[in-house]
Write a protein that holds these residues in place. Structure first.
Motif, short mmCIF file in Angstrom:
data_model
loop_
_atom_site.label_atom_id
_atom_site.label_comp_id
_atom_site.label_asym_id
_atom_site.label_seq_id
_atom_site.Cartn_x
_atom_site.Cartn_y
_atom_site.Cartn_z
N THR A 12 0.85 -1.18 0.00
CA THR A 12 0.00 0.00 0.00
C THR A 12 0.89 1.25 0.00
N SER A 13 0.27 2.40 -0.16
CA SER A 13 1.05 3.63 -0.09
C SER A 13 1.62 3.80 1.32
N TYR A 14 0.92 3.33 2.34
CA TYR A 14 1.44 3.39 3.71
C TYR A 14 2.72 2.57 3.83
N VAL A 15 2.71 1.37 3.26
CA VAL A 15 3.90 0.51 3.31
C VAL A 15 5.06 1.20 2.60
N ALA A 16 4.79 1.83 1.47
CA ALA A 16 5.84 2.52 0.72
C ALA A 16 6.41 3.67 1.53
N ARG A 17 5.55 4.49 2.14
CA ARG A 17 6.01 5.63 2.95
C ARG A 17 6.80 5.14 4.16
N HIS A 18 6.30 4.10 4.80
CA HIS A 18 6.97 3.53 5.97
C HIS A 18 8.36 3.03 5.59
N SER A 19 8.45 2.30 4.49
CA SER A 19 9.74 1.76 4.03
C SER A 19 10.70 2.89 3.66
N ALA A 21 10.73 6.06 4.75
CA ALA A 21 11.19 6.75 5.96
C ALA A 21 12.17 5.89 6.75
N ASN A 22 11.89 4.62 6.85
CA ASN A 22 12.76 3.71 7.59
C ASN A 22 14.14 3.61 6.93
N CYS A 23 14.17 3.51 5.61
CA CYS A 23 15.45 3.44 4.90
C CYS A 23 16.26 4.70 5.11
N LEU A 24 15.60 5.85 5.02
CA LEU A 24 16.30 7.12 5.25
C LEU A 24 16.86 7.18 6.66
N LYS A 25 16.06 6.76 7.63
CA LYS A 25 16.51 6.79 9.03
C LYS A 25 17.72 5.88 9.22
N GLN A 26 17.67 4.69 8.66
CA GLN A 26 18.77 3.75 8.79
C GLN A 26 20.04 4.26 8.12
N LYS A 27 19.90 5.11 7.12
CA LYS A 27 21.05 5.69 6.43
C LYS A 27 21.58 6.93 7.14
N GLY A 28 20.93 7.32 8.26
CA GLY A 28 21.40 8.43 9.04
C GLY A 28 20.92 9.80 8.59
N VAL A 29 19.86 9.82 7.78
CA VAL A 29 19.31 11.09 7.32
C VAL A 29 18.61 11.79 8.49
N ALA A 30 18.80 13.09 8.58
CA ALA A 30 18.21 13.87 9.67
C ALA A 30 16.69 13.80 9.64
N THR A 31 16.11 13.81 10.83
CA THR A 31 14.65 13.74 10.96
C THR A 31 13.97 14.89 10.22
N SER A 35 11.12 14.39 7.49
CA SER A 35 9.84 15.07 7.68
C SER A 35 9.44 15.83 6.42
N GLY A 36 10.38 16.58 5.86
CA GLY A 36 10.09 17.31 4.64
C GLY A 36 9.79 16.39 3.47
N SER A 37 10.49 15.28 3.40
CA SER A 37 10.27 14.31 2.32
C SER A 37 8.88 13.68 2.39
N LEU A 38 8.38 13.51 3.61
CA LEU A 38 7.05 12.93 3.80
C LEU A 38 5.94 13.97 3.68
#
Length: 66
Positions: A12-19, A21-31, A35-38
């Motif tokens: 779903t689009s929720y799964v895509a957004r979740h994935s 955001a999670n990938c960005l967080k794991q790569k060390g991207v600032a919150t 936030s802006g990307s979402l």
């Protein structure tokens, strides 16, 4: 797409957004960047969203031990 990738769970689009955001967080991207990307205007929403992800990752890892 799920069939092509042999994924047996609904995508779903929720799964895509979740994935995303999670990938960005794991790569060390600032919150703030995540936030802006979402498209969130309020950083607290993103922080709560990412905190929920932390819990689900920990729960999944703990389940492997049980």
């Amino acid at each position: 797409m799920a069939i092509h990738c042999k994924i047996d769970k609904p995508l779903t689009s929720y799964v895509a957004r979740h994935s995303f955001a999670n990938c960005l967080k794991q790569k060390g991207v600032a919150t703030e960047i995540i936030s802006g990307s979402l498209g969130y205007q309020n950083l607290a929403i993103t922080e709560a969203y990412l905190k929920d992800m932390d819990n689900s990752v920990l729960d999944a890892a703990s389940a492997l031990l049980l």
